[in-house]
Design a protein around this motif. Structure first.
Motif, PDB file in Angstrom:
ATOM      1  N   THR A 156       0.840  -1.203   0.000  1.00  0.00           N
ATOM      2  CA  THR A 156       0.000   0.000   0.000  1.00  0.00           C
ATOM      3  C   THR A 156       0.872   1.249   0.000  1.00  0.00           C
ATOM      4  O   THR A 156       2.084   1.200   0.233  1.00  0.00           O
ATOM      5  N   GLU A 157       0.226   2.370  -0.223  1.00  0.00           N
ATOM      6  CA  GLU A 157       0.943   3.657  -0.202  1.00  0.00           C
ATOM      7  C   GLU A 157       1.555   3.904   1.171  1.00  0.00           C
ATOM      8  O   GLU A 157       2.664   4.447   1.292  1.00  0.00           O
ATOM      9  N   GLU A 158       0.858   3.493   2.225  1.00  0.00           N
ATOM     10  CA  GLU A 158       1.386   3.665   3.577  1.00  0.00           C
ATOM     11  C   GLU A 158       2.698   2.918   3.765  1.00  0.00           C
ATOM     12  O   GLU A 158       3.614   3.404   4.440  1.00  0.00           O
ATOM     13  N   ASN A 159       2.801   1.739   3.170  1.00  0.00           N
ATOM     14  CA  ASN A 159       4.000   0.915   3.342  1.00  0.00           C
ATOM     15  C   ASN A 159       5.242   1.552   2.741  1.00  0.00           C
ATOM     16  O   ASN A 159       6.370   1.236   3.166  1.00  0.00           O
ATOM     17  N   VAL A 160       5.070   2.400   1.746  1.00  0.00           N
ATOM     18  CA  VAL A 160       6.231   2.987   1.060  1.00  0.00           C
ATOM     19  C   VAL A 160       6.416   4.468   1.385  1.00  0.00           C
ATOM     20  O   VAL A 160       7.370   5.089   0.923  1.00  0.00           O
ATOM     21  N   THR A 161       5.519   5.015   2.184  1.00  0.00           N
ATOM     22  CA  THR A 161       5.638   6.417   2.580  1.00  0.00           C
ATOM     23  C   THR A 161       6.367   6.476   3.916  1.00  0.00           C
ATOM     24  O   THR A 161       5.757   6.483   4.984  1.00  0.00           O
ATOM     25  N   LEU A 162       7.680   6.479   3.845  1.00  0.00           N
ATOM     26  CA  LEU A 162       8.530   6.442   5.026  1.00  0.00           C
ATOM     27  C   LEU A 162       9.481   7.628   5.007  1.00  0.00           C
ATOM     28  O   LEU A 162       9.651   8.283   3.981  1.00  0.00           O
ATOM     29  N   GLU A 163      10.121   7.870   6.138  1.00  0.00           N
ATOM     30  CA  GLU A 163      10.988   9.035   6.217  1.00  0.00           C
ATOM     31  C   GLU A 163      12.143   8.934   5.228  1.00  0.00           C
ATOM     32  O   GLU A 163      12.622   7.849   4.892  1.00  0.00           O
ATOM     33  N   GLU A 164      12.593  10.091   4.773  1.00  0.00           N
ATOM     34  CA  GLU A 164      13.660  10.153   3.782  1.00  0.00           C
ATOM     35  C   GLU A 164      14.928   9.486   4.322  1.00  0.00           C
ATOM     36  O   GLU A 164      15.298   9.650   5.478  1.00  0.00           O
ATOM     37  N   ASP A 193      10.145  -0.901   4.443  1.00  0.00           N
ATOM     38  CA  ASP A 193       8.899  -1.077   3.693  1.00  0.00           C
ATOM     39  C   ASP A 193       8.357  -2.498   3.886  1.00  0.00           C
ATOM     40  O   ASP A 193       7.142  -2.700   3.967  1.00  0.00           O
ATOM     41  N   ALA A 194       9.244  -3.480   4.026  1.00  0.00           N
ATOM     42  CA  ALA A 194       8.799  -4.846   4.315  1.00  0.00           C
ATOM     43  C   ALA A 194       8.152  -4.919   5.693  1.00  0.00           C
ATOM     44  O   ALA A 194       7.115  -5.575   5.881  1.00  0.00           O
ATOM     45  N   ALA A 195       8.753  -4.240   6.673  1.00  0.00           N
ATOM     46  CA  ALA A 195       8.198  -4.225   8.033  1.00  0.00           C
ATOM     47  C   ALA A 195       6.798  -3.627   8.040  1.00  0.00           C
ATOM     48  O   ALA A 195       5.882  -4.156   8.681  1.00  0.00           O
ATOM     49  N   SER A 196       6.629  -2.525   7.324  1.00  0.00           N
ATOM     50  CA  SER A 196       5.328  -1.865   7.271  1.00  0.00           C
ATOM     51  C   SER A 196       4.282  -2.746   6.596  1.00  0.00           C
ATOM     52  O   SER A 196       3.132  -2.828   7.040  1.00  0.00           O
ATOM     53  N   ALA A 197       4.686  -3.442   5.530  1.00  0.00           N
ATOM     54  CA  ALA A 197       3.739  -4.314   4.818  1.00  0.00           C
ATOM     55  C   ALA A 197       3.314  -5.505   5.679  1.00  0.00           C
ATOM     56  O   ALA A 197       2.144  -5.897   5.687  1.00  0.00           O
ATOM     57  N   ILE A 198       4.250  -6.072   6.419  1.00  0.00           N
ATOM     58  CA  ILE A 198       3.917  -7.167   7.340  1.00  0.00           C
ATOM     59  C   ILE A 198       2.926  -6.677   8.393  1.00  0.00           C
ATOM     60  O   ILE A 198       1.947  -7.358   8.719  1.00  0.00           O
ATOM     61  N   ALA A 199       3.165  -5.475   8.902  1.00  0.00           N
ATOM     62  CA  ALA A 199       2.317  -4.924   9.965  1.00  0.00           C
ATOM     63  C   ALA A 199       0.881  -4.730   9.497  1.00  0.00           C
ATOM     64  O   ALA A 199      -0.070  -5.132  10.188  1.00  0.00           O
ATOM     65  N   THR A 200       0.699  -4.114   8.344  1.00  0.00           N
ATOM     66  CA  THR A 200      -0.664  -3.836   7.884  1.00  0.00           C
ATOM     67  C   THR A 200      -1.368  -5.101   7.410  1.00  0.00           C
ATOM     68  O   THR A 200      -2.603  -5.180   7.447  1.00  0.00           O
ATOM     69  N   HIS A 201      -0.614  -6.103   6.983  1.00  0.00           N
ATOM     70  CA  HIS A 201      -1.254  -7.357   6.563  1.00  0.00           C
ATOM     71  C   HIS A 201      -1.724  -8.164   7.770  1.00  0.00           C
ATOM     72  O   HIS A 201      -2.855  -8.658   7.784  1.00  0.00           O
ATOM     73  N   ILE A 202      -0.880  -8.291   8.780  1.00  0.00           N
ATOM     74  CA  ILE A 202      -1.229  -9.113   9.946  1.00  0.00           C
ATOM     75  C   ILE A 202      -2.147  -8.374  10.908  1.00  0.00           C
ATOM     76  O   ILE A 202      -3.118  -8.929  11.426  1.00  0.00           O
ATOM     77  N   GLY A 203      -1.858  -7.101  11.150  1.00  0.00           N
ATOM     78  CA  GLY A 203      -2.653  -6.332  12.112  1.00  0.00           C
ATOM     79  C   GLY A 203      -3.821  -5.598  11.493  1.00  0.00           C
ATOM     80  O   GLY A 203      -4.621  -4.995  12.210  1.00  0.00           O
TER      81      GLY A 203
END
Length: 356
Positions: A156-164, A193-203
């Motif tokens: 998702t967009e959230e997964n790739v919108t991380l600090e510079e 980005d992998a950490a964020s994707a795991i988080a939104t998929h499981i949680g």
């Protein structure tokens, strides 16, 4: 006849008095039995209560935190009590330093023999520190515990919108990646980005996943940990302790996949772009022992672990390893000023694993 009447009356009176005494005695016995039954019932309920509490509300063995119960002169009495609280854990009651291991003033670290439950080195085991990407140990644990490695996750967009400047694999919104590939990207390359994707998929949401992280940390006995994100990007309310990292690594040993992945020096991750193109990207491990940029002491085998680096956390490394005799160890160094210093200090720690 006159003499017989008083005698008969006396006998009746005596019998009446005897019956009254018997009734009073029976009443006293009934009262005593009632009291005894009440006491027995209360005792039984209490016993059942303790049994029920033990069976229903039983929690995992938690780390014994010396700072919560003992101060000053009381510390000397703590070891026996500690064993009752944490019979299967290494227990730290004070700093244990080694001449050949030199951590800087603000650094923390430890070396535990986890088979013999022996503390070989400890400096600031319960000190609050920023974990940086060592956070991803917990993220991986939840992925193994609740995730299906064959699941296909849509980025998702959230997964790739991380600090510079954030360490990322390079996913784009709409990419499709299996959970297995995400976990490899998380642990080998430390992709945020992998950490964020795991988080939104499981949680389902990052916030819910973070709640799961904190709940699981408590289950493991982590008394000095609080997470606010799944990747370890800097947040003043995102912290842990070296001892709590040890508890997480100890739990990671329950999942063979963890050490299988964290022993890899590199990994080629494959996934599908949103437009159907198959992509493969080579990822180099962040652990310099695995890439050959640093050498572990002779006889030491690195089984896995996690690196972490931010400007606030410094350079950090938490490892599972085994010595020449196959005995497992946990070693942690937090807050080194440079990566070179980090691996020098870690190697100095690991030298002691072979001396045991």
């Amino acid at each position: 006849m006159k003499n017989q009447q008083p005698a008969a009356a006396q006998r009746r009176n005596a019998a009446r008095i005897k019956r009254q005494k018997q009734r009073r005695r029976r009443k006293m016995i009934r009262r005593l039995l009632t009291v005894l039954l009440i006491v027995a019932a209360i005792s039984g309920i209490a016993a059942l209560g303790f049994i029920a509490k033990d069976l229903i509300f039983k929690e995992p063995v938690q780390a014994y935190n010396i700072s919560k119960e003992f101060t000053g002169s009381q510390v000397s009495a703590s070891e026996g009590k500690a064993k009752l609280f944490a019979s299967d854990l290494c227990v730290v009651t004070e700093d244990i330093l080694l001449d050949q291991v030199s951590l800087e003033e603000n650094q923390t670290g430890l070396l535990f023999d986890i088979s013999d439950k022996k503390v070989i080195y400890s400096k600031g085991a319960y000190t609050r520190v920023y974990p940086a990407s060592i956070t991803k140990i917990m993220t991986a644990l939840l992925a193994f515990k609740y995730g299906n490695m064959d699941d296909v996750v849509t980025i998702t967009e959230e997964n790739v919108t991380l600090e510079e400047g954030s360490q990322v694999i390079g996913f784009l919104a709409g990419d499709k990646v299996t959970m297995d590939e995400l976990v490899h990207g998380l642990l080998v390359y430390s992709g945020n980005d992998a950490a964020s994707a795991i988080a939104t998929h499981i949680g389902l949401t990052t916030e819910k996943f973070v709640e799961m992280m904190n709940s699981y940390a408590k289950e493991l006995g982590c008394t000095g940990t609080h997470f606010t994100n799944p990747h370890g990007l800097q947040d003043e309310n995102h912290y842990t302790t070296p001892y709590d990292i040890y508890l997480m690594l100890k739990e990671a040993l329950q999942y063979p996949e963890f050490t299988e992945i964290t022993q890899l020096g590199s990994y080629t991750i494959s996934y599908e772009r949103s437009w159907g193109e198959e992509v493969s990207t080579s990822l180099l491990a962040t652990d310099h022992y695995l890439t050959g940029e640093a050498n572990a002491p002779k006889g030491i085998t690195i089984l896995g672990g996690k690196t972490g680096t931010t400007s606030d956390a410094g350079n950090c490394l938490a490892l599972l390893s085994q010595n020449a005799y196959g005995e497992p160890y946990v070693s942690i160094v937090m807050g080194a000023s440079t990566k070179e210093l980090l691996y020098q200090q870690m190697s100095a720690l690991l030298e002691n694993a072979n001396n045991e």
